[in-house]
Motif scaffolding. Sequence first.
Motif, PDB file in Angstrom:
ATOM      1  N   SER A   5       0.877  -1.178   0.000  1.00 31.68           N
ATOM      2  CA  SER A   5       0.000   0.000   0.000  1.00 31.68           C
ATOM      3  C   SER A   5       0.913   1.227   0.000  1.00 31.68           C
ATOM      4  O   SER A   5       1.531   1.557   1.009  1.00 31.68           O
ATOM      5  CB  SER A   5      -0.900  -0.026   1.241  1.00 31.68           C
ATOM      6  OG  SER A   5      -1.728   1.092   1.274  1.00 31.68           O
ATOM      7  N   ILE A   6       0.996   1.907  -1.160  1.00 27.54           N
ATOM      8  CA  ILE A   6       2.045   2.909  -1.379  1.00 27.54           C
ATOM      9  C   ILE A   6       1.491   4.333  -1.392  1.00 27.54           C
ATOM     10  O   ILE A   6       0.463   4.610  -2.024  1.00 27.54           O
ATOM     11  CB  ILE A   6       2.782   2.637  -2.707  1.00 27.54           C
ATOM     12  CG1 ILE A   6       3.312   1.198  -2.753  1.00 27.54           C
ATOM     13  CG2 ILE A   6       3.929   3.637  -2.901  1.00 27.54           C
ATOM     14  CD1 ILE A   6       3.929   0.815  -4.092  1.00 27.54           C
ATOM     15  N   GLN A   7       2.202   5.216  -0.684  1.00 28.64           N
ATOM     16  CA  GLN A   7       1.958   6.651  -0.769  1.00 28.64           C
ATOM     17  C   GLN A   7       3.047   7.277  -1.643  1.00 28.64           C
ATOM     18  O   GLN A   7       4.236   6.987  -1.469  1.00 28.64           O
ATOM     19  CB  GLN A   7       1.998   7.278   0.627  1.00 28.64           C
ATOM     20  CG  GLN A   7       1.805   8.790   0.631  1.00 28.64           C
ATOM     21  CD  GLN A   7       2.194   9.420   1.965  1.00 28.64           C
ATOM     22  OE1 GLN A   7       3.270   9.146   2.507  1.00 28.64           O
ATOM     23  NE2 GLN A   7       1.318  10.260   2.499  1.00 28.64           N
ATOM     24  N   VAL A   8       2.660   8.120  -2.611  1.00 31.50           N
ATOM     25  CA  VAL A   8       3.616   8.813  -3.472  1.00 31.50           C
ATOM     26  C   VAL A   8       3.582  10.302  -3.134  1.00 31.50           C
ATOM     27  O   VAL A   8       2.507  10.922  -3.110  1.00 31.50           O
ATOM     28  CB  VAL A   8       3.301   8.593  -4.964  1.00 31.50           C
ATOM     29  CG1 VAL A   8       4.250   9.435  -5.834  1.00 31.50           C
ATOM     30  CG2 VAL A   8       3.436   7.124  -5.329  1.00 31.50           C
ATOM     31  N   ASP A  64       1.746   1.443   3.951  1.00 28.18           N
ATOM     32  CA  ASP A  64       2.839   0.770   4.656  1.00 28.18           C
ATOM     33  C   ASP A  64       4.201   1.079   4.053  1.00 28.18           C
ATOM     34  O   ASP A  64       5.220   0.573   4.503  1.00 28.18           O
ATOM     35  CB  ASP A  64       2.607  -0.743   4.697  1.00 28.18           C
ATOM     36  CG  ASP A  64       2.627  -1.392   3.327  1.00 28.18           C
ATOM     37  OD1 ASP A  64       2.706  -0.653   2.320  1.00 28.18           O
ATOM     38  OD2 ASP A  64       2.560  -2.630   3.242  1.00 28.18           O
ATOM     39  N   ARG A  65       4.211   1.929   3.015  1.00 28.58           N
ATOM     40  CA  ARG A  65       5.474   2.329   2.383  1.00 28.58           C
ATOM     41  C   ARG A  65       5.243   3.609   1.580  1.00 28.58           C
ATOM     42  O   ARG A  65       4.091   3.994   1.339  1.00 28.58           O
ATOM     43  CB  ARG A  65       6.021   1.221   1.494  1.00 28.58           C
ATOM     44  CG  ARG A  65       5.139   0.832   0.335  1.00 28.58           C
ATOM     45  CD  ARG A  65       5.501  -0.537  -0.210  1.00 28.58           C
ATOM     46  NE  ARG A  65       5.082  -1.577   0.741  1.00 28.58           N
ATOM     47  CZ  ARG A  65       5.560  -2.821   0.749  1.00 28.58           C
ATOM     48  NH1 ARG A  65       6.487  -3.181  -0.135  1.00 28.58           N
ATOM     49  NH2 ARG A  65       5.134  -3.705   1.621  1.00 28.58           N
ATOM     50  N   ALA A  66       6.341   4.256   1.188  1.00 24.68           N
ATOM     51  CA  ALA A  66       6.216   5.534   0.482  1.00 24.68           C
ATOM     52  C   ALA A  66       7.304   5.685  -0.568  1.00 24.68           C
ATOM     53  O   ALA A  66       8.422   5.189  -0.398  1.00 24.68           O
ATOM     54  CB  ALA A  66       6.292   6.695   1.471  1.00 24.68           C
ATOM     55  N   GLU A  91      11.495   2.791   8.347  1.00 23.21           N
ATOM     56  CA  GLU A  91      12.333   3.655   7.507  1.00 23.21           C
ATOM     57  C   GLU A  91      12.839   2.971   6.253  1.00 23.21           C
ATOM     58  O   GLU A  91      13.141   3.631   5.243  1.00 23.21           O
ATOM     59  CB  GLU A  91      13.508   4.208   8.305  1.00 23.21           C
ATOM     60  CG  GLU A  91      14.528   3.181   8.738  1.00 23.21           C
ATOM     61  CD  GLU A  91      15.704   3.812   9.480  1.00 23.21           C
ATOM     62  OE1 GLU A  91      16.664   4.230   8.808  1.00 23.21           O
ATOM     63  OE2 GLU A  91      15.651   3.869  10.718  1.00 23.21           O
ATOM     64  N   PHE A  92      12.927   1.637   6.276  1.00 22.25           N
ATOM     65  CA  PHE A  92      13.404   0.910   5.103  1.00 22.25           C
ATOM     66  C   PHE A  92      12.283   0.630   4.102  1.00 22.25           C
ATOM     67  O   PHE A  92      12.512  -0.030   3.090  1.00 22.25           O
ATOM     68  CB  PHE A  92      14.079  -0.386   5.534  1.00 22.25           C
ATOM     69  CG  PHE A  92      15.361  -0.154   6.283  1.00 22.25           C
ATOM     70  CD1 PHE A  92      16.525   0.142   5.613  1.00 22.25           C
ATOM     71  CD2 PHE A  92      15.391  -0.183   7.665  1.00 22.25           C
ATOM     72  CE1 PHE A  92      17.711   0.384   6.291  1.00 22.25           C
ATOM     73  CE2 PHE A  92      16.558   0.040   8.364  1.00 22.25           C
ATOM     74  CZ  PHE A  92      17.726   0.339   7.670  1.00 22.25           C
ATOM     75  N   MET A  93      11.104   1.158   4.393  1.00 19.81           N
ATOM     76  CA  MET A  93       9.979   1.047   3.455  1.00 19.81           C
ATOM     77  C   MET A  93       9.761   2.373   2.721  1.00 19.81           C
ATOM     78  O   MET A  93       8.717   2.599   2.124  1.00 19.81           O
ATOM     79  CB  MET A  93       8.707   0.658   4.212  1.00 19.81           C
ATOM     80  CG  MET A  93       8.815  -0.633   5.001  1.00 19.81           C
ATOM     81  SD  MET A  93       8.976  -2.072   3.933  1.00 19.81           S
ATOM     82  CE  MET A  93       7.258  -2.359   3.535  1.00 19.81           C
ATOM     83  N   ILE A  94      10.747   3.248   2.801  1.00 15.03           N
ATOM     84  CA  ILE A  94      10.662   4.565   2.160  1.00 15.03           C
ATOM     85  C   ILE A  94      11.686   4.645   1.039  1.00 15.03           C
ATOM     86  O   ILE A  94      12.881   4.436   1.246  1.00 15.03           O
ATOM     87  CB  ILE A  94      10.912   5.687   3.182  1.00 15.03           C
ATOM     88  CG1 ILE A  94       9.907   5.593   4.341  1.00 15.03           C
ATOM     89  CG2 ILE A  94      10.830   7.055   2.520  1.00 15.03           C
ATOM     90  CD1 ILE A  94      10.249   6.461   5.521  1.00 15.03           C
TER      91      ILE A  94
END
Length: 526
Positions: A5-8, A64-66, A91-94
Motif C-alpha cells: 500500500s504505497i503513498q507517493v 505501509d510504504r512511500a 524507515e526501510f519502506m521509504i
Amino acid sequence: MKAASIQVILCKCCTELPAVLNIERLRKLAEESCNVVSVMMVDAICDGKGLPAVVNNAKEAEVDRAVILACHKKDIDPALFKAYRRAGINEFMIEIVNIREEALLPHASEPERAQLKAETMLAASLARARLLAPLEKQTEAMKTKNVVIIGAGASGQAAAHAAAKTGAHTILIEKTGKSLKAPGIVMPHSQVVGAKGYGGNYQLTIKAGDKIENLDAAAVVIATGGGWTQLKGPLAKAVKDAMPLYKLHEHLQAGSVPKGPVVFVDTPDPTGKTMKVQDYAWDDTLETALQLKRKARETQVFVIFQEMRAFGLSELAYKEAADLGIKFVRYDKSAVPKIDPKEPTNLIVKDFAQGDVLSIKIGTLVFSSIPANQDNQAIADALRIPMSVDGGVRRGSIQRWPVTTPRPGIFVCGSALFPKSNEVAKAEGEAAGSMAGEFVAKGEIEFGGSVAQVTQEKCSACLTCIRTCPYEAPFIGTASKAEIKEQLCQGCGMCVGICPSKAIELHHYTDDQIMAQARELLGGDF
C-alpha cells in the motif's frame, strides 16, 4: 502476504520542478500505478513544514510504504524518517527518488526529455518499492566515554576542549614531547599503531615511548596537521637557507625581519617530481607577507605561484597587499621557476600574465607548500579509513558532514584534510570535537538494517569477501563459513558483488528489488 500500500509524494522543490516538469502528468501516472493508494504534492519537503500533512495522509490512507520524488536523500532525512516512524512506517519502506539532480538539472533545457526520465524513474521506484521489506536496527552499549584525539596542534586542542564540554573524557595523542594544557589526559611521545572494533567501541594500540598500550575509545578525532618539516626539492636544494612559511612567521613574531628581497614560492619542487604537495597555505602566506610588509615597508616582497586561492574574507588581503606594493607573479607548469645557474642568488620565472621572463634577486626564500603529513597513511591503515589522492584523510560528505570520515565514530579536522589557516583549523577542530562528544553522549551504537548476510549453504569459505571488505566485517565463523559482523558492516555491497558463490545478499538491495527496478528502467523482460 498483504499487498503493498504505497503513498507517493511529489515535491515541487519550491518552484524548480514545475518550471520544467509537468507535475500533473507525474501525478496521473502515480495514481494509475498498481498498489498506489495516495498521491500528494508538497512545496518543499526538505523544510519540514509539509511533514505533518504527509504523516496524517499516510495514517488516513493506511499506507505501509512511500515513494518520494524530491532531491538528494541526505537533504531530507532523518527528519523525514522520524515523521514516518510516527505513522508506523518502517524507515526501510521509504524510497527516495532524486529527480531534481538526476532528471531536472541535467535536462533543464529539454523539458520533454526530463519528463520522460522522471516518469521512468517513478515507475522503476514503484517497482522496487513493492518488494521492500521492513528491517530493524539493533543497539549496543558503548564501553567507554573516551574520545581520542590524534595530534595536539591547533585543531587537536580545539577538538579536545569541544569534546570535553559535552562530558566526554578526552585523551590527546601527541608524537612530540611538547608541553601543553588541555582537558583530560595528554600522552606525549605516543602514536596510534593499530585499531580494532567499530564506532562506539574501538580498541586502539598505542606506542607510548618504548611501551605498547591498549586503549578503549568510543570515538577518534584525527588532527595530525600538515608536514611542514618535510620540504624538499630542487629549489630547497639550491638555496640552503630557504625556509618553510611557519619559520618566517616565528621570526616575525620574535621581532626579527628577514633579509630582503623576500620571495614566497608555492613549492620547492614546482614540477612535483620529488615532493607530493598536499596544498598551499595561501591564507597564511598572504597574512605573513602583509605582516612583513607592514613591519618593513622598504623590503621588496614577491609571491610566486601557479594557482592561488584565498578563502572567505581572506580575499580582502589581495587589495591591501597590492596597496603595500607586494608583487604577485603567476607561472605556468611548462615554465617553472628555477635558480639562475649564472647568478645563484637570482630566481628566474616567466610571468604567465605578461609573458615576461623575470630575474628576481633572492634575499630570503620562503616556501608556502604543505606536504601531506607522513603519519596520515599509517593512521589511515590502522583505522581502516580511505585516503584522498593528495595524501590527506578522506572526509565524508563535504556538504553535510565535512569533518566526518566514511567510518562511523572517526572524525577528521584541520590540515589532516588539507592545509588551512589557523583559524579554520581551530573551527574544524571544534566541530569535530563537538560531533565526537555528541556521538559518545548517546551511550549506545545503532547497527543493522541495510547490511550484508551470508547464506551458509552457498558459502565455499574462499575468503574473497574477507580480503575485499574495507571495514573488516566478514569473518570465518564456527561453522567454517563466512559470517558478517553487523556492527562493522556499512552496507557498501562490495562483498555481494565479488562473491564467486553468490552466497551474500545485501538487505534493502536484494537481487529481486534491483532487477524489478532495472526492468522498468531498461524496458525489458529479463
